[in-house]
Design a protein around this motif. Sequence first.
Motif, PDB file in Angstrom:
ATOM      1  N   LEU A 113       0.799  -1.229   0.000  1.00 26.25           N
ATOM      2  CA  LEU A 113       0.000   0.000   0.000  1.00 26.25           C
ATOM      3  C   LEU A 113       0.833   1.281   0.000  1.00 26.25           C
ATOM      4  CD1 LEU A 113      -2.853  -0.959   2.474  1.00 26.25           C
ATOM      5  CD2 LEU A 113      -3.036  -0.625   0.010  1.00 26.25           C
ATOM      6  N   ILE A 114       2.124   1.199   0.261  1.00 23.34           N
ATOM      7  CA  ILE A 114       2.958   2.401   0.361  1.00 23.34           C
ATOM      8  C   ILE A 114       2.846   3.303  -0.873  1.00 23.34           C
ATOM      9  CG2 ILE A 114       5.371   3.205   0.437  1.00 23.34           C
ATOM     10  CD1 ILE A 114       5.865   1.041   2.550  1.00 23.34           C
ATOM     11  N   PRO A 115       2.928   2.793  -2.116  1.00 28.36           N
ATOM     12  CA  PRO A 115       2.812   3.702  -3.266  1.00 28.36           C
ATOM     13  C   PRO A 115       1.471   4.449  -3.289  1.00 28.36           C
ATOM     14  CG  PRO A 115       3.716   1.611  -3.973  1.00 28.36           C
ATOM     15  CD  PRO A 115       3.272   1.438  -2.555  1.00 28.36           C
ATOM     16  N   ASP A 148       0.948   8.565  -2.978  1.00 28.47           N
ATOM     17  CA  ASP A 148       0.184   9.333  -3.961  1.00 28.47           C
ATOM     18  C   ASP A 148      -0.875  10.184  -3.275  1.00 28.47           C
ATOM     19  OD1 ASP A 148       1.631   8.336  -6.084  1.00 28.47           O
ATOM     20  OD2 ASP A 148       0.136   6.822  -6.639  1.00 28.47           O
ATOM     21  N   LYS A 149      -1.571   9.621  -2.289  1.00 24.18           N
ATOM     22  CA  LYS A 149      -2.613  10.369  -1.586  1.00 24.18           C
ATOM     23  C   LYS A 149      -2.021  11.520  -0.785  1.00 24.18           C
ATOM     24  CE  LYS A 149      -5.898   6.649  -1.569  1.00 24.18           C
ATOM     25  NZ  LYS A 149      -6.690   5.695  -0.843  1.00 24.18           N
ATOM     26  N   ARG A 188      -0.487  18.990  -2.418  1.00 21.88           N
ATOM     27  CA  ARG A 188      -0.738  19.878  -3.566  1.00 21.88           C
ATOM     28  C   ARG A 188      -2.005  20.695  -3.362  1.00 21.88           C
ATOM     29  NH1 ARG A 188       0.813  16.416  -8.992  1.00 21.88           N
ATOM     30  NH2 ARG A 188       2.938  15.949  -8.336  1.00 21.88           N
ATOM     31  N   LYS A 189      -3.039  20.042  -2.845  1.00 21.20           N
ATOM     32  CA  LYS A 189      -4.303  20.749  -2.607  1.00 21.20           C
ATOM     33  C   LYS A 189      -4.122  21.829  -1.545  1.00 21.20           C
ATOM     34  CE  LYS A 189      -9.144  20.131  -1.600  1.00 21.20           C
ATOM     35  NZ  LYS A 189     -10.216  19.244  -1.226  1.00 21.20           N
TER      36      LYS A 189
END
Length: 136
Positions: A111-113, A117-118, A124-125
């Motif tokens: 799940l690390i990738p 990404d999240k 960024r948001k």
Amino acid sequence: MDKYPVSDFISEAMGKIREITDANTIIGQPITTSDGITLIPVSKVSVGFAGGGSEFQTKNGKAGSRDPYGAGSGAGIKITPVAFVVIKEGSVRIMNIEPPVSTTADRVIELIPDIMDKIDDVVRKLKKDSGNTAAE
């Protein structure tokens, strides 16, 4: 000592194995879909090889003559697809097609990738939102 024919069999088998297991066997040719997604297949290759031979004496063997010789060889190759590299809109991901992991630690590593990404999306948001607030 004379060359026995088994060496020819072994050489031929090894040549065929080299021919089959080139880099394109492991990392396949890219496939581009109609919506612009590129898929690159990734496979695992397992190779096994065995060969052997033996001289043996016979009752009717003549002195000074070459003893009879028996030999055999065999090879096997197993190619297993394991994943696809997915390229979509400049983003690269690996999509595993192996069975799901069985331990919690393996699942966390898998799940690390997605988690990274999240986190990147949230950062960024936040930067975009703070930039809009500063402009007001």
